[in-house]
Every structure is written in structure tokens, then in C-alpha cells.
Design an enzyme around this catalytic site. Structure first.
Site, short mmCIF file in Angstrom:
data_model
loop_
_atom_site.label_atom_id
_atom_site.label_comp_id
_atom_site.label_asym_id
_atom_site.label_seq_id
_atom_site.Cartn_x
_atom_site.Cartn_y
_atom_site.Cartn_z
CB SER A 136 14.41 -4.11 -8.17
OG SER A 136 15.42 -4.94 -8.39
CE1 TYR A 167 11.34 -8.29 -6.23
CE2 TYR A 167 13.25 -7.94 -7.81
CZ TYR A 167 12.71 -7.78 -6.77
OH TYR A 167 12.86 -6.73 -5.83
N1 LIG Z 1 17.22 -6.92 -0.55
C1 LIG Z 1 17.42 -6.77 -1.67
O1 LIG Z 1 18.32 -7.11 -2.15
C2 LIG Z 1 16.47 -6.04 -2.72
C3 LIG Z 1 17.09 -5.54 -3.89
C4 LIG Z 1 16.29 -4.92 -4.56
C5 LIG Z 1 14.88 -4.39 -4.37
N2 LIG Z 1 14.52 -4.84 -3.07
C6 LIG Z 1 12.96 -4.30 -2.55
O2 LIG Z 1 13.35 -3.74 -1.47
C7 LIG Z 1 11.90 -4.16 -0.69
C8 LIG Z 1 12.21 -4.54 0.79
O3 LIG Z 1 12.91 -5.82 0.54
P1 LIG Z 1 13.86 -6.85 1.51
O4 LIG Z 1 14.98 -7.05 1.00
O5 LIG Z 1 13.85 -5.85 2.81
O6 LIG Z 1 12.80 -8.08 1.78
P2 LIG Z 1 11.97 -8.37 3.13
O7 LIG Z 1 12.88 -8.41 4.12
O8 LIG Z 1 11.31 -9.68 2.71
O9 LIG Z 1 10.95 -7.05 3.31
C9 LIG Z 1 9.63 -7.19 2.59
C10 LIG Z 1 8.89 -6.54 3.52
O10 LIG Z 1 7.53 -6.37 3.08
C11 LIG Z 1 6.61 -6.71 3.73
N3 LIG Z 1 5.33 -7.30 3.09
C12 LIG Z 1 5.16 -8.18 1.92
N4 LIG Z 1 4.22 -8.32 1.36
C13 LIG Z 1 3.42 -7.52 2.16
C14 LIG Z 1 1.96 -7.22 2.09
N5 LIG Z 1 1.08 -7.63 1.13
N6 LIG Z 1 1.39 -6.18 2.79
C15 LIG Z 1 2.31 -5.66 3.56
N7 LIG Z 1 3.82 -5.61 3.86
C16 LIG Z 1 4.18 -6.90 3.03
C17 LIG Z 1 6.97 -8.01 4.70
O11 LIG Z 1 6.43 -8.17 6.15
P3 LIG Z 1 5.11 -9.07 6.13
O12 LIG Z 1 5.51 -10.28 5.37
O13 LIG Z 1 5.07 -9.41 7.68
O14 LIG Z 1 4.02 -8.28 5.68
C18 LIG Z 1 8.22 -7.60 4.70
O15 LIG Z 1 8.69 -6.88 6.08
C19 LIG Z 1 11.24 -4.88 -1.64
O16 LIG Z 1 10.10 -4.05 -2.23
C20 LIG Z 1 12.09 -5.49 -2.56
O17 LIG Z 1 11.66 -5.86 -3.70
C21 LIG Z 1 15.16 -5.55 -2.16
#
Ligand SMILES: NC(=O)c1ccc[n+]([C@@H]2O[C@H](COP(=O)([O-])OP(=O)(O)OC[C@H]3O[C@@H](n4cnc5c(N)ncnc54)[C@H](OP(=O)(O)O)[C@@H]3O)[C@@H](O)[C@H]2O)c1
Length: 252
Positions: free
Chosen positions: A143, A157
Site C-alpha cells: 500500500s 495497517y
Molecule cells: N482498495 C484500496 O484502496 C487499496 C489501497 C491500497 C492497498 N490495497 C491492498 O490491496 C489488497 C486488496 O484489497 P481490496 O481493496 O481489493 O480489498 P477487498 O475487496 O477486501 O479484498 C481483500 C481480499 O482478501 C481476502 N482475504 C482477506 N483475508 C484473507 C485471508 N486470511 N486468507 C485469504 N484471503 C483473505 C478477502 O476474501 P475473503 O474474506 O473471502 O477471504 C478479499 O477477497 C489488500 O492487500 C489491500 O491492503 C487496497
């Protein structure tokens, strides 16, 4: 383009958000995709979207905090598609908001266990396969919060993602001699639920970020996916241990 024909790609957290966009993007360029996460229904939806576009994918439930499940996930990917060439360690959670002194021990442990230990454990098993099979490419999703930017009330985080950025560089140094290229992508607020504040709609977020970052908009999930595909592609053959920030200029 069909840069990934004949390649097998594992994506954790592929049932939603950025992980789903990354899985779809790889499949659209010919890869066989293993979509992993904890929730079968959302993973099956990702696979359905890929198959509807004539792509190839399999859904596998695995929790990234469970080492033995990750080991089976890697073995299963190899059994199903004949190898594992690329892994995207994207699964992550955002919890424990509020001032440091008020973060619960449970939230702190959950965020560090999922975001840091989960990425390390996944790499451990991915590397075990790749180093015996001619190498590969790993992209960790970190991130901009962490190594590049800090804001109040997100210490757990921020700490976890600073660790993912550092772990990526350390791992890159340790394994490049085995032909494994390891890099990170560090998104800022991207199109997805994680960048929505409580009760906020997509339209509210669009209005808020007009003045919040230099570009005036969040990154599209496809823009983050494009960076991941580049780092995993042969065009990035000399890119090792980099951490590519895609945050609309927030940390510029
Ligand atoms: N969107 C943003 O603005 C943003 C910005 C910076 C960084 N990020 C990073 O990008 C990545 C994806 O984020 P996103 O925004 O797409 O969020 P999201 O839609 O909440 O996706 C996170 C995914 O991780 C899975 N997950 C969570 N805990 C898990 C575990 N213990 N084992 C296996 N799977 C797990 C969740 O599925 P289940 O709950 O079904 O397992 C979900 O599909 C993350 O690492 C986040 O920190 C996102």
C-alpha cells in the site's frame, strides 16, 4: 496482448476488489488462474467471470494465515495446471482503526497476521516450488500507506504494509539468484470497498478525493492490475525488489 499464455498464476484474495481485477486481467492475457481466498462463493464468481470470457481458472479456498493450506494451495495449483509461474499475494485486511493507544490487541494481531505473516507464508510455499522449477515472478500487494505515506488512525495497517514493502525487497535479494523475481505494487485509494469510509458511496468517495489527491480521483482497479501484469511479465525481466506506487500522486 497474450503475454501469459501457458502460464499459471496464483492470486490470493481473488474473490473481490483488486484481486478479482488482477485475476481477470491475467486470464484475459491467456493465463490459467488459481483464485484463492476464504469464501468459496466469491471465488466461484471470479471463476465464472473468467470462464464467461473464455478464460481458464479454478477457485480454491485457503486462508493465508494457515501454512498447511497454503502448501496445499501451491501443490494443488501445480497438479491442476502443471506448474506455478507467477504468484500475486494480494489478500489483506484493514482493521484496528483509531489512535494507536486504542487499537485492540485482537485487531493488531489479525492485521499483522494476515497482511505480513500471510504474505510471508504464501511466498515461502510459492518459492519452494519456483526455486526447484526454473524460477518465477511474485508480486506482493502492499500500500502507499506504510513505506510511502502515513496518515492518522491506521497504525496497524500502516505498520503491516511498511513490513510488506520491506519484506518484498528483502525477499527479492534472497531469491533472485534462484530465478525468482519479487516486486511489490503499492496502491493508494483504489476503486474498491477498502477505500470507502463507513457509510460512504462510490459517488461520495469520488467527491472527497477530488481535493484529497493531486490527480483528483482514485485509481481504477484495472490500472493497478496493469502494473501487476507488467511486473510479472518478461518486459520487467530486470526489475527486482521494486515497489511501484500507484496512488494518484498522494505520496509524490
Ligand atoms: N482498495 C484500496 O484502496 C487499496 C489501497 C491500497 C492497498 N490495497 C491492498 O490491496 C489488497 C486488496 O484489497 P481490496 O481493496 O481489493 O480489498 P477487498 O475487496 O477486501 O479484498 C481483500 C481480499 O482478501 C481476502 N482475504 C482477506 N483475508 C484473507 C485471508 N486470511 N486468507 C485469504 N484471503 C483473505 C478477502 O476474501 P475473503 O474474506 O473471502 O477471504 C478479499 O477477497 C489488500 O492487500 C489491500 O491492503 C487496497
Amino acid at each position: 496482448m497474450n503475454r501469459f499464455t501457458g502460464r499459471t498464476v496464483l492470486v490470493t484474495g481473488a474473490g473481490s476488489g483488486l484481486g478479482r481485477a488482477i485475476a481477470l486481467a491475467f486470464a484475459a492475457e491467456g493465463a490459467s488462474v488459481v483464485a484463492a481466498g476464504r469464501t468459496a462463493a466469491s471465488l466461484n464468481e471470479t471463476v465464472g467471470l473468467i470462464e464467461a470470457a473464455d478464460g481458464t481458472a479454478a477457485a480454491v479456498t485457503a486462508d493465508v494465515t494457515d501454512s498447511s493450506r497454503l502448501q496445499s494451495l501451491v501443490r494443488g495449483s501445480v497438479d491442476r495446471f502443471g506448474g506455478l509461474d507467477i504468484a500475486v499475494n494480494n489478500a489483506g485486511i484493514l482493521r484496528g482503526t483509531g489512535p494507536v493507544g486504542e487499537v485492540s490487541e485482537e485487531d493488531w494481531d489479525a492485521v499483522l497476521r494476515t497482511n505480513v505473516t500471510g504474505v510471508w507464508l504464501a511466498m515461502k510455499h510459492e518459492i519452494a516450488h519456483m526455486r526447484e522449477n526454473g524460477g518465477g515472478a511474485i508480486v506482493n500487494i502492499s500500500s502507499n500507506l506504510g513505506a510511502h505515506l502515513r496518515i492518522p488512525n491506521l497504525a496497524a495497517y500502516i505498520t503491516s504494509k511498511a513490513a510488506v514493502s520491506a519484506l518484498t525487497r528483502a525477499a527479492a535479494l534472497d531469491h533472485i539468484h534462484q530465478g525468482i523475481r519479487i516486486n511489490a505494487v503499492s496502491p493508494g485509494a483504489a476503486d474498491g470497498p477498502m477505500s470507502l469510509r463507513p457509510g460512504e458511496t462510490d459517488a461520495d468517495r469520488a467527491e472527497r478525493v477530488k481535493t484529497e489527491n493531486p490527480l483528483g480521483r482514485v485509481a481504477e482497479a484495472g490500472e493497478v492490475a496493469a502494473a501487476v501484469l507488467y511486473l510479472a511479465s518478461p518486459a520487467a525481466g530486470a526489475v527486482v525488489g521494486t515497489d511501484l506506487v500507484i496512488d494518484s500522486g498522494s505520496s509524490a
